[in-house]
Design a protein around this motif. Sequence first.
Motif, PDB file in Angstrom:
ATOM      1  N   ARG A 122       9.611  27.884 -37.276  1.00  0.00           N
ATOM      2  CA  ARG A 122      10.907  28.556 -37.114  1.00  0.00           C
ATOM      3  C   ARG A 122      10.729  30.064 -37.167  1.00  0.00           C
ATOM      4  N   GLY A 123      11.411  30.747 -36.250  1.00  0.00           N
ATOM      5  CA  GLY A 123      11.529  32.197 -36.280  1.00  0.00           C
ATOM      6  C   GLY A 123      12.997  32.576 -36.357  1.00  0.00           C
ATOM      7  N   SER A 124      13.277  33.870 -36.285  1.00  0.00           N
ATOM      8  CA  SER A 124      14.661  34.345 -36.349  1.00  0.00           C
ATOM      9  C   SER A 124      14.849  35.530 -35.423  1.00  0.00           C
ATOM     10  N   MET A 125      16.085  35.691 -34.935  1.00  0.00           N
ATOM     11  CA  MET A 125      16.453  36.875 -34.172  1.00  0.00           C
ATOM     12  C   MET A 125      17.813  37.365 -34.640  1.00  0.00           C
ATOM     13  N   MET A 126      17.926  38.674 -34.811  1.00  0.00           N
ATOM     14  CA  MET A 126      19.221  39.277 -35.086  1.00  0.00           C
ATOM     15  C   MET A 126      19.738  39.889 -33.788  1.00  0.00           C
ATOM     16  N   LEU A 127      20.910  39.437 -33.367  1.00  0.00           N
ATOM     17  CA  LEU A 127      21.534  39.914 -32.140  1.00  0.00           C
ATOM     18  C   LEU A 127      23.025  40.026 -32.387  1.00  0.00           C
ATOM     19  N   GLU A 128      23.575  41.195 -32.098  1.00  0.00           N
ATOM     20  CA  GLU A 128      24.996  41.448 -32.308  1.00  0.00           C
ATOM     21  C   GLU A 128      25.415  41.124 -33.748  1.00  0.00           C
ATOM     22  N   ASP A 129      24.597  41.573 -34.695  1.00  0.00           N
ATOM     23  CA  ASP A 129      24.864  41.455 -36.138  1.00  0.00           C
ATOM     24  C   ASP A 129      24.867  40.014 -36.638  1.00  0.00           C
ATOM     25  N   GLN A 130      24.325  39.089 -35.847  1.00  0.00           N
ATOM     26  CA  GLN A 130      24.193  37.715 -36.292  1.00  0.00           C
ATOM     27  C   GLN A 130      22.736  37.283 -36.243  1.00  0.00           C
ATOM     28  N   ILE A 131      22.304  36.506 -37.237  1.00  0.00           N
ATOM     29  CA  ILE A 131      20.945  35.983 -37.259  1.00  0.00           C
ATOM     30  C   ILE A 131      20.940  34.586 -36.661  1.00  0.00           C
ATOM     31  N   HIS A 132      20.088  34.389 -35.683  1.00  0.00           N
ATOM     32  CA  HIS A 132      20.004  33.116 -34.966  1.00  0.00           C
ATOM     33  C   HIS A 132      18.660  32.464 -35.269  1.00  0.00           C
ATOM     34  N   PRO A 133      18.643  31.226 -35.772  1.00  0.00           N
ATOM     35  CA  PRO A 133      17.375  30.531 -36.011  1.00  0.00           C
ATOM     36  C   PRO A 133      16.738  30.109 -34.693  1.00  0.00           C
ATOM     37  N   LEU A 134      15.437  30.285 -34.601  1.00  0.00           N
ATOM     38  CA  LEU A 134      14.682  29.921 -33.402  1.00  0.00           C
ATOM     39  C   LEU A 134      13.817  28.721 -33.752  1.00  0.00           C
ATOM     40  N   VAL A 135      14.368  27.544 -33.505  1.00  0.00           N
ATOM     41  CA  VAL A 135      13.746  26.285 -33.879  1.00  0.00           C
ATOM     42  C   VAL A 135      13.077  25.653 -32.661  1.00  0.00           C
ATOM     43  N   PRO A 136      12.272  24.602 -32.837  1.00  0.00           N
ATOM     44  CA  PRO A 136      11.605  23.990 -31.688  1.00  0.00           C
ATOM     45  C   PRO A 136      12.582  23.592 -30.582  1.00  0.00           C
ATOM     46  N   GLY A 137      12.216  23.935 -29.357  1.00  0.00           N
ATOM     47  CA  GLY A 137      13.068  23.651 -28.208  1.00  0.00           C
ATOM     48  C   GLY A 137      13.992  24.784 -27.833  1.00  0.00           C
ATOM     49  N   LYS A 138      14.113  25.794 -28.702  1.00  0.00           N
ATOM     50  CA  LYS A 138      15.012  26.913 -28.423  1.00  0.00           C
ATOM     51  C   LYS A 138      14.201  28.135 -28.012  1.00  0.00           C
ATOM     52  N   ALA A 139      14.707  28.832 -26.985  1.00  0.00           N
ATOM     53  CA  ALA A 139      14.077  30.062 -26.511  1.00  0.00           C
ATOM     54  C   ALA A 139      15.010  31.235 -26.764  1.00  0.00           C
ATOM     55  N   PHE A 140      14.486  32.429 -26.625  1.00  0.00           N
ATOM     56  CA  PHE A 140      15.371  33.589 -26.528  1.00  0.00           C
ATOM     57  C   PHE A 140      14.980  34.398 -25.302  1.00  0.00           C
ATOM     58  N   VAL A 149      16.479  42.307 -32.793  1.00  0.00           N
ATOM     59  CA  VAL A 149      15.299  42.272 -33.655  1.00  0.00           C
ATOM     60  C   VAL A 149      14.889  40.809 -33.799  1.00  0.00           C
ATOM     61  N   TYR A 150      13.631  40.517 -33.564  1.00  0.00           N
ATOM     62  CA  TYR A 150      13.141  39.166 -33.841  1.00  0.00           C
ATOM     63  C   TYR A 150      11.962  39.266 -34.799  1.00  0.00           C
ATOM     64  N   PHE A 151      11.866  38.256 -35.692  1.00  0.00           N
ATOM     65  CA  PHE A 151      10.948  38.394 -36.814  1.00  0.00           C
ATOM     66  C   PHE A 151      10.613  37.026 -37.399  1.00  0.00           C
ATOM     67  N   PHE A 152       9.575  37.020 -38.249  1.00  0.00           N
ATOM     68  CA  PHE A 152       9.170  35.821 -38.975  1.00  0.00           C
ATOM     69  C   PHE A 152       9.938  35.780 -40.293  1.00  0.00           C
ATOM     70  N   PRO A 153      10.806  34.768 -40.506  1.00  0.00           N
ATOM     71  CA  PRO A 153      11.594  34.720 -41.746  1.00  0.00           C
ATOM     72  C   PRO A 153      10.737  34.318 -42.948  1.00  0.00           C
ATOM     73  N   LYS A 154      11.082  34.851 -44.110  1.00  0.00           N
ATOM     74  CA  LYS A 154      10.279  34.619 -45.307  1.00  0.00           C
ATOM     75  C   LYS A 154      10.292  33.154 -45.744  1.00  0.00           C
ATOM     76  N   ASP A 155      11.333  32.403 -45.393  1.00  0.00           N
ATOM     77  CA  ASP A 155      11.409  31.016 -45.837  1.00  0.00           C
ATOM     78  C   ASP A 155      10.857  30.034 -44.801  1.00  0.00           C
ATOM     79  N   SER A 156      10.131  30.546 -43.799  1.00  0.00           N
ATOM     80  CA  SER A 156       9.486  29.678 -42.813  1.00  0.00           C
ATOM     81  C   SER A 156       7.996  29.583 -43.119  1.00  0.00           C
ATOM     82  N   ASP A 157       7.389  28.422 -42.850  1.00  0.00           N
ATOM     83  CA  ASP A 157       5.955  28.302 -43.128  1.00  0.00           C
ATOM     84  C   ASP A 157       5.111  28.713 -41.930  1.00  0.00           C
ATOM     85  N   HIS A 158       5.673  28.607 -40.703  1.00  0.00           N
ATOM     86  CA  HIS A 158       4.956  29.098 -39.526  1.00  0.00           C
ATOM     87  C   HIS A 158       5.924  29.181 -38.355  1.00  0.00           C
TER      88      HIS A 158
END
Length: 354
Positions: A122-140, A149-158
């Motif tokens: 899982r990754g994350s992206m902040m867009l328009e002041d909202q954080i969107h989880p980037l889970v398997p099957g989802k693209a941005f 802003v897209y980033f590796f969230p601290k509570d994700s293992d990879h």
Amino acid sequence: MVINCDIEVKYCSSTQTGAVCFIFLNRIPPLCFIMGERHPSTAGFNENAAHSCGRHTSIMHTKIKEPFSHSYGFRFREVPSFDLAQIQGVGWENRTSADYYWDGMQRGDEGLMLFQYTLSGRGSMMLEDQIHPLVPGKAFLVWIPSRHVYFFPKDSDHWEYVYILMKGERLYAPYLEWIQKMGHFPEFQVDSPPIRMLNTILEKAKQRQITDSFINSSYAYQFAIELSRSTSVVHAQPPMPDAIQKTLNYIELNYDRIGNLDDMADFAGLSKYYFLRQFQRYTGMTPLEYLNKLRIEKAAGLLRTTRQTVNEIASTVGFTDGNYFSKVFKSWVGMPPGKFRSEQSLAADHLFLN
């Protein structure tokens, strides 16, 4: 640390995430950089990682949580004089550190489009002041520069993903259309055409087969086309029901004798109005439009390959009136049957319509 990799790879060096191999190929102009993985059993640089720069490895099959990066960039000395979209980078990576962070307004580049697809983790992206989880099957899908802003969230293992970075102002108009139709966070099956094309591009890059700007551009447009196809009515629909597929086969075999909508609905075993809605949903046209399209395709072949008169051909494909046939033919083909028969600019014996 600098070591020799092979004849073509001039040098490799250790980095925090892997081995960076800078490659200068004598037979082609581009400079490509390839990221080899750091072997998990060693604390330092692994020489096998350097040799893996040229190794063929298929993506989407390895499920590991150790960080790795296989990234390919392209720069060409010879570029076309006219503007073409180009692939600037493509890669398959696995991140495990919160140090992974990209700000879309601070990359120092302009006119770039980034598509990144999550394979696992899982990754994350902040867009328009909202954080969107980037889970398997989802693209941005984002334009650079823009406020994201897209980033590796601290509570994700990879976070394992593949990406393609394309450059060219000609991409901006289709990018806006894609955003309008599927948003910034489209979802795709791993075997969907866009992801398969991205996999193909990555494999071609690994095999060093993207050797000039024209080949590079052709793959950029192939990926763009697959994105566009994925937003169309035909390719965004669920699987076709058996009743509709059975009716399509029936029309193909009996186009010259089907009388009306009732005949097709009866064959499908559905009420006329439900059949009409379902057929249009899954084919993008009404049953009678589909029947006429098929008849006109058959008629076009007969006009080019036989000496039958227009009226004879109209009767052969199922029209009872030659004048009405000519009217329908022109609405589909853009010219009357007689002109199509004599037209030399369209040198085709079979015509496919949509």
